[in-house]
Design a protein around this motif. Structure first.
Motif, PDB file in Angstrom:
ATOM      1  N   GLY A 108      -5.458   4.188 -13.247  1.00 42.90           N
ATOM      2  CA  GLY A 108      -4.623   5.292 -12.803  1.00 42.90           C
ATOM      3  C   GLY A 108      -4.423   5.315 -11.296  1.00 42.90           C
ATOM      4  O   GLY A 108      -5.138   4.641 -10.550  1.00 42.90           O
ATOM      5  N   PRO A 109      -3.452   6.108 -10.843  1.00 41.42           N
ATOM      6  CA  PRO A 109      -3.184   6.205  -9.408  1.00 41.42           C
ATOM      7  C   PRO A 109      -4.356   6.872  -8.693  1.00 41.42           C
ATOM      8  O   PRO A 109      -5.007   7.749  -9.239  1.00 41.42           O
ATOM      9  CB  PRO A 109      -1.933   7.089  -9.315  1.00 41.42           C
ATOM     10  N   LEU A 110      -4.605   6.435  -7.484  1.00 45.73           N
ATOM     11  CA  LEU A 110      -5.742   6.942  -6.737  1.00 45.73           C
ATOM     12  C   LEU A 110      -5.442   8.336  -6.215  1.00 45.73           C
ATOM     13  O   LEU A 110      -4.333   8.608  -5.759  1.00 45.73           O
ATOM     14  CB  LEU A 110      -6.038   5.974  -5.591  1.00 45.73           C
ATOM     15  N   PRO A 111      -6.415   9.220  -6.303  1.00 45.86           N
ATOM     16  CA  PRO A 111      -6.145  10.627  -6.002  1.00 45.86           C
ATOM     17  C   PRO A 111      -6.045  10.959  -4.516  1.00 45.86           C
ATOM     18  O   PRO A 111      -5.451  11.958  -4.166  1.00 45.86           O
ATOM     19  CB  PRO A 111      -7.328  11.356  -6.643  1.00 45.86           C
ATOM     20  N   SER A 112      -6.631  10.141  -3.652  1.00 46.33           N
ATOM     21  CA  SER A 112      -6.618  10.500  -2.233  1.00 46.33           C
ATOM     22  C   SER A 112      -6.412   9.235  -1.406  1.00 46.33           C
ATOM     23  O   SER A 112      -6.521   8.134  -1.935  1.00 46.33           O
ATOM     24  CB  SER A 112      -7.942  11.172  -1.854  1.00 46.33           C
ATOM     25  N   PRO A 113      -6.095   9.404  -0.116  1.00 48.11           N
ATOM     26  CA  PRO A 113      -5.808   8.212   0.684  1.00 48.11           C
ATOM     27  C   PRO A 113      -7.006   7.305   0.928  1.00 48.11           C
ATOM     28  O   PRO A 113      -6.860   6.228   1.480  1.00 48.11           O
ATOM     29  CB  PRO A 113      -5.319   8.791   2.020  1.00 48.11           C
ATOM     30  N   GLN A 128     -11.377   9.021 -14.940  1.00 46.37           N
ATOM     31  CA  GLN A 128     -11.092  10.456 -14.910  1.00 46.37           C
ATOM     32  C   GLN A 128     -12.131  11.226 -14.104  1.00 46.37           C
ATOM     33  O   GLN A 128     -11.858  12.314 -13.622  1.00 46.37           O
ATOM     34  CB  GLN A 128     -11.002  11.018 -16.337  1.00 46.37           C
ATOM     35  N   GLU A 129     -13.349  10.662 -13.980  1.00 48.13           N
ATOM     36  CA  GLU A 129     -14.398  11.368 -13.246  1.00 48.13           C
ATOM     37  C   GLU A 129     -14.390  11.036 -11.760  1.00 48.13           C
ATOM     38  O   GLU A 129     -15.145  11.610 -10.984  1.00 48.13           O
ATOM     39  CB  GLU A 129     -15.781  10.988 -13.817  1.00 48.13           C
ATOM     40  N   PHE A 130     -13.572  10.075 -11.400  1.00 49.25           N
ATOM     41  CA  PHE A 130     -13.548   9.616 -10.002  1.00 49.25           C
ATOM     42  C   PHE A 130     -12.634  10.513  -9.193  1.00 49.25           C
ATOM     43  O   PHE A 130     -11.534  10.805  -9.623  1.00 49.25           O
ATOM     44  CB  PHE A 130     -13.073   8.157  -9.993  1.00 49.25           C
ATOM     45  N   PRO A 131     -12.933  10.877  -7.967  1.00 52.19           N
ATOM     46  CA  PRO A 131     -14.206  10.703  -7.264  1.00 52.19           C
ATOM     47  C   PRO A 131     -15.121  11.911  -7.326  1.00 52.19           C
ATOM     48  O   PRO A 131     -16.073  11.990  -6.578  1.00 52.19           O
ATOM     49  CB  PRO A 131     -13.736  10.506  -5.825  1.00 52.19           C
ATOM     50  N   ASN A 132     -14.826  12.873  -8.240  1.00 55.12           N
ATOM     51  CA  ASN A 132     -15.601  14.113  -8.244  1.00 55.12           C
ATOM     52  C   ASN A 132     -17.030  13.926  -8.768  1.00 55.12           C
ATOM     53  O   ASN A 132     -17.988  14.286  -8.110  1.00 55.12           O
ATOM     54  CB  ASN A 132     -14.876  15.164  -9.083  1.00 55.12           C
ATOM     55  N   SER A 133     -17.134  13.361  -9.983  1.00 54.84           N
ATOM     56  CA  SER A 133     -18.476  13.253 -10.570  1.00 54.84           C
ATOM     57  C   SER A 133     -19.077  11.870 -10.387  1.00 54.84           C
ATOM     58  O   SER A 133     -20.269  11.686 -10.543  1.00 54.84           O
ATOM     59  CB  SER A 133     -18.447  13.550 -12.064  1.00 54.84           C
ATOM     60  N   THR A 134     -18.223  10.909 -10.102  1.00 55.90           N
ATOM     61  CA  THR A 134     -18.763   9.569  -9.972  1.00 55.90           C
ATOM     62  C   THR A 134     -18.160   8.907  -8.746  1.00 55.90           C
ATOM     63  O   THR A 134     -17.055   9.243  -8.328  1.00 55.90           O
ATOM     64  CB  THR A 134     -18.479   8.732 -11.230  1.00 55.90           C
ATOM     65  N   SER A 135     -18.880   7.959  -8.193  1.00 47.98           N
ATOM     66  CA  SER A 135     -18.407   7.374  -6.933  1.00 47.98           C
ATOM     67  C   SER A 135     -17.746   6.020  -7.128  1.00 47.98           C
ATOM     68  O   SER A 135     -17.361   5.399  -6.159  1.00 47.98           O
ATOM     69  CB  SER A 135     -19.587   7.235  -5.964  1.00 47.98           C
ATOM     70  N   VAL A 192       0.867  -1.183   0.000  1.00 46.12           N
ATOM     71  CA  VAL A 192       0.000   0.000   0.000  1.00 46.12           C
ATOM     72  C   VAL A 192       0.899   1.227   0.000  1.00 46.12           C
ATOM     73  O   VAL A 192       1.697   1.402   0.916  1.00 46.12           O
ATOM     74  CB  VAL A 192      -0.908   0.010   1.254  1.00 46.12           C
ATOM     75  N   THR A 193       0.824   2.048  -1.031  1.00 46.08           N
ATOM     76  CA  THR A 193       1.603   3.294  -1.055  1.00 46.08           C
ATOM     77  C   THR A 193       0.624   4.457  -0.952  1.00 46.08           C
ATOM     78  O   THR A 193      -0.542   4.259  -0.618  1.00 46.08           O
ATOM     79  CB  THR A 193       2.435   3.401  -2.341  1.00 46.08           C
ATOM     80  N   THR A 194       1.084   5.656  -1.240  1.00 51.43           N
ATOM     81  CA  THR A 194       0.185   6.790  -1.084  1.00 51.43           C
ATOM     82  C   THR A 194      -0.797   6.909  -2.243  1.00 51.43           C
ATOM     83  O   THR A 194      -1.751   7.676  -2.168  1.00 51.43           O
ATOM     84  CB  THR A 194       0.975   8.116  -0.968  1.00 51.43           C
ATOM     85  N   SER A 195      -0.577   6.172  -3.345  1.00 53.11           N
ATOM     86  CA  SER A 195      -1.548   6.288  -4.437  1.00 53.11           C
ATOM     87  C   SER A 195      -1.827   4.961  -5.127  1.00 53.11           C
ATOM     88  O   SER A 195      -2.523   4.928  -6.133  1.00 53.11           O
ATOM     89  CB  SER A 195      -1.047   7.288  -5.485  1.00 53.11           C
ATOM     90  N   THR A 196      -1.282   3.863  -4.610  1.00 56.81           N
ATOM     91  CA  THR A 196      -1.541   2.560  -5.228  1.00 56.81           C
ATOM     92  C   THR A 196      -1.800   1.536  -4.143  1.00 56.81           C
ATOM     93  O   THR A 196      -1.445   1.735  -2.986  1.00 56.81           O
ATOM     94  CB  THR A 196      -0.344   2.054  -6.061  1.00 56.81           C
ATOM     95  N   PHE A 197      -2.407   0.416  -4.525  1.00 56.34           N
ATOM     96  CA  PHE A 197      -2.465  -0.723  -3.613  1.00 56.34           C
ATOM     97  C   PHE A 197      -2.477  -1.992  -4.456  1.00 56.34           C
ATOM     98  O   PHE A 197      -2.723  -1.945  -5.663  1.00 56.34           O
ATOM     99  CB  PHE A 197      -3.658  -0.652  -2.646  1.00 56.34           C
ATOM    100  N   THR A 198      -2.199  -3.097  -3.825  1.00 59.21           N
ATOM    101  CA  THR A 198      -1.998  -4.341  -4.564  1.00 59.21           C
ATOM    102  C   THR A 198      -2.917  -5.427  -4.021  1.00 59.21           C
ATOM    103  O   THR A 198      -2.916  -5.713  -2.825  1.00 59.21           O
ATOM    104  CB  THR A 198      -0.520  -4.776  -4.431  1.00 59.21           C
ATOM    105  N   LEU A 199      -3.708  -6.027  -4.916  1.00 61.79           N
ATOM    106  CA  LEU A 199      -4.669  -7.056  -4.525  1.00 61.79           C
ATOM    107  C   LEU A 199      -4.185  -8.431  -4.938  1.00 61.79           C
ATOM    108  O   LEU A 199      -3.390  -8.566  -5.858  1.00 61.79           O
ATOM    109  CB  LEU A 199      -6.021  -6.808  -5.214  1.00 61.79           C
ATOM    110  N   LYS A 200      -4.739  -9.434  -4.270  1.00 59.58           N
ATOM    111  CA  LYS A 200      -4.516 -10.811  -4.729  1.00 59.58           C
ATOM    112  C   LYS A 200      -5.327 -11.004  -6.005  1.00 59.58           C
ATOM    113  O   LYS A 200      -6.434 -10.476  -6.147  1.00 59.58           O
ATOM    114  CB  LYS A 200      -5.035 -11.793  -3.670  1.00 59.58           C
TER     115      LYS A 200
END
Lengths: 255, 249
Positions: B137-142, B87-94, B38-46
């Motif tokens: 893309g990298p996640l914009p917030s924690p 590109q719309e996440f998380p402002n216009s879409t959830s 888990v970094t500040t903008s990525t995470f890794t799943l099985k």
């Protein structure tokens, strides 16, 4: 008279011997301080940037003190053999001045060693590594860290987590997704490129350096500080004995 | 394996109206051995290995959503639409959908030698590219975020897994919060300073004593080291003595 003659000769012999040792130690101190000033472990930029470069100043003082000790020991030997009051008085005064300088050098080196904590290097690294200003010292710091991480197979001060726990000048120009930590934290192949970039980014054990560089840094800085401070201290203790002996000898010479 | 076969049948009875199979699998983070889990903008799943074996022709998507969107999540919204665009996440879409692949990439059985993970947030070249709504893309917030896998056949969702637990990313502090002041003086330095000061003080005192002795000349001639010859004083009989008898006359 025979008894005090023996006394004279024994004291003279001891003082000459003491001064020979002081001369040899002076040469050794000069050589050692020149070695440290010539930056053998490549860590000088880090010390320079810590805004309190007294360890370097202590080493420079050590070079001159070493020379002075050598010259004064020769003067002392001549003065003792010739039983000359003026020569020995000059010797004592100059030795006291040299003693004071070397004392300052030892204390400076020891104090500064305490100043160089892991947090100091961490803050410096985060604020200046790969910073894109055109500062010469910043480039040297970047190069020092790159070499350090490559040669000692380490990453950051405490570990790669330093780059995740704090924002940094590096983070401004390198995105977290592409560079969770600098490329030099990756295990390198023989060609000098990362063995597996994805493994390095993921943090797979074996493809990135998971230990911190502080051990490597503190080892070098400790040997530097100990060399200057404690060797100087040993020389001063010996010089103290020789000086006391010389003062006693001087007070017993009749005009 | 028994419950694994039972539950889809049971849920199939309940969910036949929707035609959506609920697979009892919860996406989870990969092994904690990974330093960059888990970094500040990525995470890794099985990887969801062997999970979608009943739907070999479906395309499996990863859904990333904020936790508030989980209860009202609409499975029928197709990936690639603006409602599911990265590109719309998380402002216009959830929620957004990404990392589409087929069952071929999640085969059975799991080969234990390789590292089989999904890194969410690794594509950096399409962050602003509206032509690529399925960008990983990298996640914009924690965060936190919740994920699940959703399989589509054509434009219809056919299978889904459970939602994962909350995944929270790391936050980075500013380096100015690091206190770089020294922790005080070490014992070695204090010892060194004390001893050297005492030695220097003794030397100065000895010098003073030496000078006082010299100027007051108090040190007697016993035990001195002299290099000059001893001077002897002789008494002379002067001619005055022989003159005296002449004065008595």
């Amino acid at each position: 008279m025979a008894k005090s003659d023996d006394g004279i000769h024994i004291l003279q012999g001891l003082l000459v011997f003491g001064n020979v040792i002081i001369g040899a130690c002076g040469i050794a101190l000069t050589a050692e301080c020149i070695y440290f000033v010539s930056n053998p472990h490549g860590l000088s930029p880090l010390l320079e940037a810590s805004e309190n470069n007294d360890i370097s100043a202590a080493a420079w003082i050590g070079i001159f003190v070493g020379f002075a000790l050598f010259a004064l020991s020769i003067l002392g030997i001549i003065g003792v053999i010739k039983c000359s009051r003026t020569l020995l008085m000059v010797y004592i005064i100059l030795m006291l001045i040299t003693f004071a300088f070397e004392m300052a050098s030892c204390i400076m080196a020891a104090t500064q060693r305490d100043f160089l904590t892991p947090n100091l290097f961490l803050k410096q690294m985060l604020e200046r590594y790969q910073k894109s200003d055109n500062d010469k010292l910043t480039e040297q710091i970047t190069q020092t860290w790159d070499n350090l991480m490559l040669q000692k197979n380490c990453c950051g001060v405490h570990g790669p987590s330093d780059w995740q726990d704090y924002t940094s000048a590096f983070r401004v120009t390198h995105s977290d997704a592409d560079f969770p930590w600098p490329r030099n934290c990756c295990v390198m192949s023989a060609q000098g490129t990362p063995a597996n970039i994805d493994g390095c980014k993921l943090g797979v054990p074996g493809y990135y350096n998971s230990n911190g560089c502080y051990d490597a840094i503190s080892g070098s800085v400790n040997s530097y500080a100990w060399g200057v401070a404690w060797f100087g201290f040993a020389i001063l203790c010996w010089t103290f004995c020789v000086l006391l002996g010389t003062m006693f000898y001087w007070s017993r010479i009749e005009y | 394996l028994g419950t694994h076969a039972m539950l889809p049948l049971l849920l199939l009875l309940l969910a036949t109206a929707h035609g959506l199979v609920q697979i009892d699998y919860t996406p989870a983070l990969a092994s904690s051995e990974l330093g960059g889990l888990v970094t500040t903008s990525t995470f890794t799943l099985k990887q969801p290995r062997c999970i979608f074996r009943e739907h070999e022709t479906a395309i499996i998507w990863l859904v990333v959503a904020i936790p508030e969107a989980v209860s009202s999540f609409n499975n029928s919204v197709e990936p690639g639409t603006p409602e599911r665009a990265f590109q719309e996440f998380p402002n216009s879409t959830s929620a957004y959908m990404t990392l589409n692949t087929t069952f071929l990439n999640y085969p059975c059985p799991e080969s234990t030698g390789d590292i089989t993970v999904l890194r969410v947030g690794s594509e950096t070249n399409c962050i602003k590219d509206e032509m690529r709504p399925t960008c990983n893309g990298p996640l914009p917030s924690p965060g936190p975020y919740r994920v699940k896998f959703l399989a589509f056949e054509g434009s219809e969702p056919v299978a889904e897994t459970n939602w994962s637990e909350d995944i929270t990313l790391g936050t980075a502090q500013s380096p100015s919060s690091i206190s770089a002041t020294g922790s005080g003086h070490s014992a070695g330095m204090i010892t060194l300073t004390t001893i050297l000061s005492i030695l220097f003080a003794i030397l100065l005192a000895a010098l003073l004593a030496m000078l006082i002795f010299w100027s007051s000349d108090a040190c007697g001639s016993s035990g001195t080291f002299s290099k000059s010859e001893s001077v002897s004083v002789r008494r002379y009989n002067t001619h005055h003595v022989y003159d005296q008898p002449a004065a008595r006359l």
